[in-house]
Design an enzyme around this catalytic site. Sequence first.
Site, mmCIF file in Angstrom:
data_model
loop_
_atom_site.group_PDB
_atom_site.id
_atom_site.type_symbol
_atom_site.label_atom_id
_atom_site.label_comp_id
_atom_site.label_asym_id
_atom_site.label_seq_id
_atom_site.Cartn_x
_atom_site.Cartn_y
_atom_site.Cartn_z
ATOM 1 N N ASP A 13 -31.470 4.144 -33.334
ATOM 2 C CA ASP A 13 -32.903 4.372 -33.200
ATOM 3 C C ASP A 13 -33.110 5.025 -31.827
ATOM 4 O OD1 ASP A 13 -35.741 4.041 -33.603
ATOM 5 O OD2 ASP A 13 -35.622 2.358 -32.208
ATOM 6 N N ASP A 15 -36.667 5.407 -29.845
ATOM 7 C CA ASP A 15 -37.665 4.765 -28.980
ATOM 8 C C ASP A 15 -37.321 3.296 -28.756
ATOM 9 O OD1 ASP A 15 -39.426 7.073 -28.897
ATOM 10 O OD2 ASP A 15 -39.974 6.602 -30.956
HETATM 11 C C1 G6P Z 1 -40.938 5.373 -33.674
HETATM 12 C C2 G6P Z 1 -41.666 4.494 -32.690
HETATM 13 C C3 G6P Z 1 -43.061 4.179 -33.147
HETATM 14 C C4 G6P Z 1 -43.803 5.472 -33.508
HETATM 15 C C5 G6P Z 1 -43.031 6.231 -34.575
HETATM 16 C C6 G6P Z 1 -43.687 7.563 -34.919
HETATM 17 O O1 G6P Z 1 -40.613 4.620 -34.786
HETATM 18 O O2 G6P Z 1 -40.959 3.280 -32.497
HETATM 19 O O3 G6P Z 1 -43.748 3.510 -32.110
HETATM 20 O O4 G6P Z 1 -45.111 5.178 -33.978
HETATM 21 O O5 G6P Z 1 -41.719 6.494 -34.092
HETATM 22 O O6 G6P Z 1 -43.642 8.389 -33.798
HETATM 23 P P1 G6P Z 1 -44.389 9.774 -33.673
HETATM 24 O O7 G6P Z 1 -43.819 10.370 -32.412
HETATM 25 O O8 G6P Z 1 -44.066 10.574 -34.890
HETATM 26 O O9 G6P Z 1 -45.858 9.471 -33.573
HETATM 27 MG MG MG Z 2 -37.448 1.715 -31.669
#
Ligand code: G6P
Ligand code: MG
Length: 225
Positions: A13, A15
Site C-alpha cells: 500500500d 499512503d
Molecule cells: C488511499 C488512502 C485514502 C484515500 C484513497 C483515495 O487508499 O489511504 O485515504 O482516500 O487512497 O485517494 P485519492 O488520492 O484518489 O483521493
Molecule cells: Mg494506507
Amino acid sequence: MPSRLTIKAFIFDLDGVITDTAEYHYQGWKRLAEEEGLPFTRADNEQLRGVPRRESLQLILKGRRYTEQKILEMMDRKNRYYLGFIRAISPRDLLPGAKELLEKIRAAGLRTALGSASKNTGEVIDRLGIRPLFDAIADGYSVERQKPAPDLFLHAAAQLALPPAACVVEEDAAAGIQAAQAGGFHSVGLGPAERLGQAEVVFPNLTGVHLADILTALEGENKVR
Ligand code: G6P
Ligand code: MG
C-alpha cells in the site's frame, strides 16, 4: 504456514506505508469539513484509511444528503487541497525503512508491486523517486471495486503473473488487511495492533524491519512484533 520458498512478491500500500500521505488526506478532508461546517476529527479520519475518495466523503457526510453535483465539487475541492500538500513531497518523505525494504526484496530476487486506491499514486511515487522500484502498479484507476474487496491486489498479482498465496500485502488500513485476506494473500499490518489485529503479522511501522524479519514472522505467524 508459508515457507520462504513460496513467497515470491510483496505488494505495498502507499499512503501510510511508504509515505505519510495519510496525514495530507486528513488535512484535505479537514479543511473541506470546516468549510462545510461538518464535524470531522482525527479519530473520524481513522475510519478513512484505505477508503476511496467518494466513500471517504460519504463517511464524512454521515448520511446527510447532497446533490451529485455538490458531491463531485466537494471531492474535487478536497483533491485540490491534497494536490497542494503533495506538491512539496520529495524523497525525504519516504517513511523510515520503506525504501531499504523495497531494495532488499528486489535484491533477494523477489518482486514488488504497489496496491493503492489513490488516483494520485503516480504523482506521489514520482515525487518520492521510487517508481523504478516497482514491477507492477495497481492504483485508483485499475479496478472498480476498491478495498476491502480484493480486486486491487488481485490486479497487482495478475500483473506479476503470481497467485495470491505467493504474495505478501503490506498495509496500514484495516480495509486493506480485509482485502488481502479476501483475496488469499499473506498480510502484514503496519500500525497499532488495535487497528491491524486481523493481519497475520503486525509491526508498528517499517523502521528497522528487514525482509528476514517479515519472512520469519510469517513462518511463525507470530502476531505482534
Ligand atoms: C488511499 C488512502 C485514502 C484515500 C484513497 C483515495 O487508499 O489511504 O485515504 O482516500 O487512497 O485517494 P485519492 O488520492 O484518489 O483521493
Ligand atoms: Mg494506507
